[in-house]
Scaffold this active site. Structure first.
Site, PDB file in Angstrom:
ATOM      1  CG  ASN A  29      -2.459 -23.410 -19.538  1.00 41.20           C
ATOM      2  OD1 ASN A  29      -2.292 -22.217 -19.269  1.00 41.20           O
ATOM      3  ND2 ASN A  29      -1.670 -24.349 -19.065  1.00 41.20           N
ATOM      4  CB  ILE A  30      -2.147 -18.976 -21.399  1.00 41.87           C
ATOM      5  CG1 ILE A  30      -2.614 -18.346 -20.081  1.00 41.87           C
ATOM      6  CG2 ILE A  30      -1.645 -17.911 -22.353  1.00 41.87           C
ATOM      7  CD1 ILE A  30      -1.475 -17.822 -19.228  1.00 41.87           C
ATOM      8  CB  ALA A  31      -1.398 -19.814 -26.015  1.00 41.59           C
ATOM      9  NE  ARG A  32      -3.226 -26.173 -25.203  1.00 38.14           N
ATOM     10  CZ  ARG A  32      -2.306 -26.819 -25.902  1.00 38.14           C
ATOM     11  NH1 ARG A  32      -1.129 -26.275 -26.096  1.00 38.14           N
ATOM     12  NH2 ARG A  32      -2.579 -27.981 -26.429  1.00 38.14           N
ATOM     13  N   GLY A  33      -6.335 -22.119 -27.739  1.00 37.44           N
ATOM     14  CA  GLY A  33      -7.297 -22.082 -28.845  1.00 37.44           C
ATOM     15  C   GLY A  33      -8.711 -21.690 -28.459  1.00 37.44           C
ATOM     16  CE  LYS A  34      -8.812 -19.424 -22.749  1.00 36.93           C
ATOM     17  NZ  LYS A  34      -7.411 -19.840 -22.858  1.00 36.93           N
ATOM     18  CB  THR A  35      -9.350 -16.449 -29.069  1.00 35.78           C
ATOM     19  OG1 THR A  35      -9.136 -15.927 -27.766  1.00 35.78           O
ATOM     20  CG2 THR A  35      -9.799 -15.309 -29.970  1.00 35.78           C
ATOM     21  CB  THR A  36      -8.858 -20.380 -32.630  1.00 33.34           C
ATOM     22  OG1 THR A  36      -7.655 -19.696 -32.322  1.00 33.34           O
ATOM     23  CG2 THR A  36      -8.891 -20.745 -34.098  1.00 33.34           C
ATOM     24  CD  GLU A  71     -10.778 -16.425 -24.991  1.00 30.50           C
ATOM     25  OE1 GLU A  71     -11.210 -15.857 -26.005  1.00 30.50           O
ATOM     26  OE2 GLU A  71      -9.599 -16.750 -24.834  1.00 30.50           O
TER      27      GLU A  71
HETATM   28  P1  TTP Z   1      -6.187 -16.516 -21.868  1.00 33.26           P
HETATM   29  O1  TTP Z   1      -7.552 -16.055 -22.216  1.00 33.26           O
HETATM   30  O2  TTP Z   1      -6.085 -17.738 -21.043  1.00 33.26           O
HETATM   31  O3  TTP Z   1      -5.231 -16.796 -23.091  1.00 33.26           O
HETATM   32  P2  TTP Z   1      -5.425 -16.843 -24.669  1.00 33.26           P
HETATM   33  O4  TTP Z   1      -6.496 -15.907 -25.111  1.00 33.26           O
HETATM   34  O5  TTP Z   1      -4.063 -16.642 -25.214  1.00 33.26           O
HETATM   35  O6  TTP Z   1      -5.863 -18.350 -24.896  1.00 33.26           O
HETATM   36  P3  TTP Z   1      -6.565 -19.023 -26.179  1.00 33.26           P
HETATM   37  O7  TTP Z   1      -5.508 -19.208 -27.223  1.00 33.26           O
HETATM   38  O8  TTP Z   1      -7.051 -20.352 -25.647  1.00 33.26           O
HETATM   39  O9  TTP Z   1      -7.670 -18.126 -26.661  1.00 33.26           O
HETATM   40  O10 TTP Z   1      -5.428 -15.309 -21.168  1.00 33.26           O
HETATM   41  C1  TTP Z   1      -5.027 -14.154 -21.883  1.00 33.26           C
HETATM   42  C2  TTP Z   1      -3.906 -13.473 -21.134  1.00 33.26           C
HETATM   43  O11 TTP Z   1      -4.394 -12.837 -19.953  1.00 33.26           O
HETATM   44  C3  TTP Z   1      -2.827 -14.429 -20.663  1.00 33.26           C
HETATM   45  O12 TTP Z   1      -1.559 -13.771 -20.791  1.00 33.26           O
HETATM   46  C4  TTP Z   1      -3.131 -14.660 -19.204  1.00 33.26           C
HETATM   47  C5  TTP Z   1      -3.728 -13.331 -18.796  1.00 33.26           C
HETATM   48  N1  TTP Z   1      -4.733 -13.374 -17.714  1.00 33.26           N
HETATM   49  C6  TTP Z   1      -4.398 -12.853 -16.480  1.00 33.26           C
HETATM   50  O13 TTP Z   1      -3.247 -12.430 -16.277  1.00 33.26           O
HETATM   51  N2  TTP Z   1      -5.350 -12.802 -15.510  1.00 33.26           N
HETATM   52  C7  TTP Z   1      -6.624 -13.280 -15.687  1.00 33.26           C
HETATM   53  O14 TTP Z   1      -7.445 -13.216 -14.757  1.00 33.26           O
HETATM   54  C8  TTP Z   1      -6.956 -13.857 -16.968  1.00 33.26           C
HETATM   55  C9  TTP Z   1      -8.342 -14.417 -17.194  1.00 33.26           C
HETATM   56  C10 TTP Z   1      -5.978 -13.876 -17.938  1.00 33.26           C
HETATM   57 MG    MG Z   2      -7.995 -16.099 -26.254  1.00 36.59          MG
END
Ligand code: TTP
Ligand code: MG
Length: 199
Positions: A12-19, A81
């Site tokens: 899911n969004i903001a779950r720490g993939k980038t970190t 990612e």
């Molecule tokens: P994520 O990569 O899911 O979010 P993140 O980088 O915040 O997660 P994490 O902390 O685990 O690293 O998505 C980034 C943003 O892009 C988020 O607002 C959702 C949006 N998004 C779309 O709108 N369409 C898409 O196809 C994808 C892959 C993301």
């Molecule tokens: Mg990310």
């Protein structure tokens, strides 16, 4: 050409993939591109008016993903990612089916592009690593919809084909623990017997 292991990190969004990926210093975050393409911010525009800008954003996400899947590299492991599949199976699906904000024609055009890419390009994957989240910390309907699409796609296998074995790493811990789990699983992530699955 030497064989290349292809690993995608989903969740899911903001779950720490980038970190996690920055911690391993093995992958780049594609999101900066979605926020700045020649000075334009398609991600921001999509959040303000998904019906109008959803297609533009998802077309660009698809391009950046295709580039990351196919870019030549020296290393034998490609760690990404997200992937071209989660862009289609989670986010396009959510815009069209769950939130109803994407017009059917946009959905069809994106799907035709996606299907063509799968048929004609090598975007195969060897392992999908997924963060699993604790439902009570997800306050928004949007995050819940995204979460359910991940469950249906990667865990239940009832939404779309799963292109590779899925390794689930619990992400409902604090970040230090997640990084520890990620490190503990590093050997499993890189085992050579991960076979290519299609499509
Ligand atoms: P994520 O990569 O899911 O979010 P993140 O980088 O915040 O997660 P994490 O902390 O685990 O690293 O998505 C980034 C943003 O892009 C988020 O607002 C959702 C949006 N998004 C779309 O709108 N369409 C898409 O196809 C994808 C892959 C993301
Ligand atoms: Mg990310």
């Amino acid at each position: 050409m030497t064989s290349l292991a292809m690993i995608c990190v989903e969740g899911n969004i903001a779950r720490g993939k980038t970190t996690c990926l920055e911690f391993l210093s093995k992958a780049t975050d594609p999101m900066s591109k979605w926020r700045n393409v020649h000075g334009h911010n398609p991600l921001c525009l999509m959040y303000h008016d998904a019906s109008h800008w959803g297609l533009t954003l998802q077309k660009y996400v698809q391009l950046t993903m295709l580039d990351m899947h196919t870019r030549p590299q020296m290393s034998s492991v490609r760690l990404m990612e997200r992937s071209i599949r989660s862009a289609r199976y989670i986010f396009v699906e959510n815009l069209y089916r769950s939130s109803g904000k994407m017009p059917e024609m946009d959905y069809i055009v994106l799907s035709e592009w996606f299907d063509w890419i799968l048929r004609n390009m090598d975007v195969s994957v060897d392992l999908i690593r997924r963060c699993r989240e604790e439902e009570k910390v997800i306050p928004l309907e949007y995050l819940k919809a995204i979460h359910h699409l991940h469950e249906k796609w990667l865990i239940k296998g009832s939404l779309f084909p799963v292109a590779a074995p899925v390794l689930v790493i619990e992400a409902d811990h604090h970040m230090e623990k997640i990084l520890e789990l990620f490190e503990q699983n590093w050997d499993r992530i890189l085992t050579p017997e991960n076979q290519k699955h299609g499509p």
